[in-house]
Design a protein around this motif. Structure first.
Motif, PDB file in Angstrom:
ATOM      1  N   LYS A 144      12.094   5.550  -3.016  1.00 15.75           N
ATOM      2  CA  LYS A 144      11.272   5.214  -1.852  1.00 15.75           C
ATOM      3  C   LYS A 144      12.123   5.206  -0.579  1.00 15.75           C
ATOM      4  O   LYS A 144      13.290   4.815  -0.586  1.00 15.75           O
ATOM      5  CB  LYS A 144      10.629   3.849  -2.063  1.00 15.75           C
ATOM      6  CG  LYS A 144       9.902   3.295  -0.833  1.00 15.75           C
ATOM      7  CD  LYS A 144      10.822   2.363  -0.051  1.00 15.75           C
ATOM      8  CE  LYS A 144      10.137   1.830   1.213  1.00 15.75           C
ATOM      9  NZ  LYS A 144      11.113   1.066   2.057  1.00 15.75           N
ATOM     10  N   LEU A 156      13.316  12.046   6.595  1.00 11.16           N
ATOM     11  CA  LEU A 156      12.171  12.011   5.678  1.00 11.16           C
ATOM     12  C   LEU A 156      11.966  13.367   5.010  1.00 11.16           C
ATOM     13  O   LEU A 156      11.696  13.456   3.809  1.00 11.16           O
ATOM     14  CB  LEU A 156      10.907  11.603   6.425  1.00 11.16           C
ATOM     15  CG  LEU A 156      10.873  10.172   6.985  1.00 11.16           C
ATOM     16  CD1 LEU A 156       9.656   9.978   7.882  1.00 11.16           C
ATOM     17  CD2 LEU A 156      10.867   9.152   5.854  1.00 11.16           C
ATOM     18  N   HIS A 160      12.465  14.325   0.813  1.00  5.97           N
ATOM     19  CA  HIS A 160      11.495  14.953  -0.089  1.00  5.97           C
ATOM     20  C   HIS A 160      12.010  16.253  -0.698  1.00  5.97           C
ATOM     21  O   HIS A 160      11.372  16.788  -1.610  1.00  5.97           O
ATOM     22  CB  HIS A 160      10.175  15.179   0.643  1.00  5.97           C
ATOM     23  CG  HIS A 160       9.336  13.946   0.737  1.00  5.97           C
ATOM     24  ND1 HIS A 160       8.620  13.448  -0.331  1.00  5.97           N
ATOM     25  CD2 HIS A 160       9.119  13.080   1.758  1.00  5.97           C
ATOM     26  CE1 HIS A 160       7.996  12.344   0.031  1.00  5.97           C
ATOM     27  NE2 HIS A 160       8.275  12.095   1.289  1.00  5.97           N
ATOM     28  N   LYS A 161      13.133  16.737  -0.230  1.00  7.62           N
ATOM     29  CA  LYS A 161      13.741  17.938  -0.818  1.00  7.62           C
ATOM     30  C   LYS A 161      14.748  17.588  -1.912  1.00  7.62           C
ATOM     31  O   LYS A 161      15.244  18.471  -2.603  1.00  7.62           O
ATOM     32  CB  LYS A 161      14.431  18.764   0.271  1.00  7.62           C
ATOM     33  CG  LYS A 161      13.465  19.405   1.259  1.00  7.62           C
ATOM     34  CD  LYS A 161      14.210  20.213   2.308  1.00  7.62           C
ATOM     35  CE  LYS A 161      13.233  20.865   3.283  1.00  7.62           C
ATOM     36  NZ  LYS A 161      13.948  21.633   4.349  1.00  7.62           N
ATOM     37  N   LYS A 167       9.070  10.569  -5.760  1.00  2.00           N
ATOM     38  CA  LYS A 167       9.491  10.145  -4.426  1.00  2.00           C
ATOM     39  C   LYS A 167       8.271   9.740  -3.598  1.00  2.00           C
ATOM     40  O   LYS A 167       7.205  10.348  -3.720  1.00  2.00           O
ATOM     41  CB  LYS A 167      10.242  11.268  -3.707  1.00  2.00           C
ATOM     42  CG  LYS A 167      11.499  11.737  -4.428  1.00  2.00           C
ATOM     43  CD  LYS A 167      12.260  12.775  -3.623  1.00  2.00           C
ATOM     44  CE  LYS A 167      11.503  14.095  -3.495  1.00  2.00           C
ATOM     45  NZ  LYS A 167      11.458  14.845  -4.760  1.00  2.00           N
ATOM     46  N   ILE A 168       8.467   8.729  -2.754  1.00  8.58           N
ATOM     47  CA  ILE A 168       7.409   8.318  -1.842  1.00  8.58           C
ATOM     48  C   ILE A 168       8.037   7.900  -0.521  1.00  8.58           C
ATOM     49  O   ILE A 168       9.130   7.328  -0.495  1.00  8.58           O
ATOM     50  CB  ILE A 168       6.578   7.158  -2.440  1.00  8.58           C
ATOM     51  CG1 ILE A 168       5.324   6.913  -1.601  1.00  8.58           C
ATOM     52  CG2 ILE A 168       7.400   5.885  -2.568  1.00  8.58           C
ATOM     53  CD1 ILE A 168       4.329   5.956  -2.247  1.00  8.58           C
ATOM     54  N   SER A 169       7.343   8.204   0.582  1.00  8.26           N
ATOM     55  CA  SER A 169       7.839   7.815   1.899  1.00  8.26           C
ATOM     56  C   SER A 169       6.717   7.191   2.708  1.00  8.26           C
ATOM     57  O   SER A 169       5.535   7.498   2.513  1.00  8.26           O
ATOM     58  CB  SER A 169       8.421   9.023   2.645  1.00  8.26           C
ATOM     59  OG  SER A 169       7.438  10.022   2.841  1.00  8.26           O
ATOM     60  N   LEU A 178       5.283  17.386   5.898  1.00 12.86           N
ATOM     61  CA  LEU A 178       5.185  16.509   4.729  1.00 12.86           C
ATOM     62  C   LEU A 178       3.767  16.399   4.172  1.00 12.86           C
ATOM     63  O   LEU A 178       3.497  15.551   3.335  1.00 12.86           O
ATOM     64  CB  LEU A 178       5.694  15.108   5.089  1.00 12.86           C
ATOM     65  CG  LEU A 178       7.164  15.022   5.510  1.00 12.86           C
ATOM     66  CD1 LEU A 178       7.519  13.596   5.902  1.00 12.86           C
ATOM     67  CD2 LEU A 178       8.086  15.522   4.408  1.00 12.86           C
ATOM     68  N   CYS A 181       3.641  16.548   0.552  1.00 12.51           N
ATOM     69  CA  CYS A 181       4.539  15.597  -0.104  1.00 12.51           C
ATOM     70  C   CYS A 181       3.852  14.239  -0.248  1.00 12.51           C
ATOM     71  O   CYS A 181       2.782  14.015   0.295  1.00 12.51           O
ATOM     72  CB  CYS A 181       5.827  15.433   0.717  1.00 12.51           C
ATOM     73  SG  CYS A 181       6.762  16.969   0.937  1.00 12.51           S
ATOM     74  N   ASN A 182       4.487  13.361  -0.960  1.00 13.64           N
ATOM     75  CA  ASN A 182       3.954  12.026  -1.177  1.00 13.64           C
ATOM     76  C   ASN A 182       4.359  11.142   0.006  1.00 13.64           C
ATOM     77  O   ASN A 182       5.151  10.199  -0.127  1.00 13.64           O
ATOM     78  CB  ASN A 182       4.506  11.465  -2.491  1.00 13.64           C
ATOM     79  CG  ASN A 182       3.611  10.403  -3.080  1.00 13.64           C
ATOM     80  OD1 ASN A 182       2.445  10.279  -2.716  1.00 13.64           O
ATOM     81  ND2 ASN A 182       4.150   9.625  -3.997  1.00 13.64           N
ATOM     82  N   HIS A 183       3.797  11.458   1.162  1.00  9.46           N
ATOM     83  CA  HIS A 183       4.125  10.760   2.401  1.00  9.46           C
ATOM     84  C   HIS A 183       2.894   9.999   2.894  1.00  9.46           C
ATOM     85  O   HIS A 183       1.806  10.577   3.012  1.00  9.46           O
ATOM     86  CB  HIS A 183       4.586  11.744   3.475  1.00  9.46           C
ATOM     87  CG  HIS A 183       4.879  11.095   4.785  1.00  9.46           C
ATOM     88  ND1 HIS A 183       5.978  10.288   4.971  1.00  9.46           N
ATOM     89  CD2 HIS A 183       4.218  11.117   5.981  1.00  9.46           C
ATOM     90  CE1 HIS A 183       5.982   9.839   6.221  1.00  9.46           C
ATOM     91  NE2 HIS A 183       4.930  10.320   6.852  1.00  9.46           N
TER      92      HIS A 183
END
Length: 218
Positions: A144, A156, A160-161, A167-169, A178, A181-183
């Motif tokens: 996280k 950020l 994610h890379k 992964k989470i942001s 993003l 991504c899990n943003h």
């Protein structure tokens, strides 16, 4: 819009607190014996363990790590976690105005904000690091990050890379880069820092935006 959002958050948090044990029992049942290990840049991770009534199997509890150190550590995670923890008297980052132990893994600063002294920080870091190393399935690692601790948009994106599955942001901003991504964009803001609230408060808001059970069971 902001006024209604604040009202919704206030009511939801109050309702959640009144029925904490009900929701906690339900969440614990969903996870069952699923093993997870959280690596977090601040206290958010510790709040997750407390909610699920799990022992800390990670050393990343009660502390925070600034952006450049956090990402550098994650890029070479195994190497840095094998280093001996030492302590320094002064940080290379701007002072927070608080007095607490500052650890060092080679060139990575660990800010033990919620520890009384170096002995306590060292003992708990070493004990929990040993537990972490016993989790030998990297798919059970959950990372996280959030836009506190001097973390920028580019940080950020880099996060994610990284070659970790889970992964989470969190940020007060959406970013086109993003979207896949899990943003998570958080509307509540620490106005003094122009970022999301501190780790504990951010965790209390997480359930309003995201299904944490689904993430951890994955």
């Amino acid at each position: 819009m902001k006024m209604f959002r604040k009202l919704y958050v206030l009511i939801s948090r109050k309702f959640r607190k009144q029925f904490n044990e009900h929701f906690r029992a339900k969440d614990i049942e969903i996870l069952k014996d699923k093993e997870f290990l959280i690596i977090s840049n601040n206290c958010w991770g510790g709040s997750v363990y407390q909610w699920y009534k799990r022992p800390y199997n990670t050393p990343f509890v009660g502390l925070f790590i600034y952006s450049s150190c956090y990402l550098k550590m994650l890029r070479n995670f195994e190497y840095y976690m094998g280093q001996t923890l030492t302590f320094i008297s002064e940080s290379k980052y701007p002072s927070t105005g608080k007095s607490y132990p500052i650890g060092l893994l080679k060139d990575i600063e660990i800010h033990f904000e919620h520890y009384k002294n170096e002995d306590e920080a060292r003992e708990k870091w070493e004990r929990r690091t040993k537990r972490m190393l016993e989790v030998n399935n990297i798919d059970n690692f959950f990372l996280k990050i959030c836009d506190r601790e001097l973390i920028s948009k580019s940080d950020l994106i880099e996060f994610h890379k990284l070659p970790f599955k889970n992964k989470i942001s969190f940020s007060i901003n959406d970013y086109d880069e993003l979207k896949k991504c899990n943003h998570i964009k958080i509307l509540e803001c620490d106005k003094k820092r122009a970022c999301v609230p501190n780790g504990k408060k951010l965790y209390e808001l997480t359930y309003l935006y995201y299904d944490l059970n689904k993430w951890l069971v994955n």
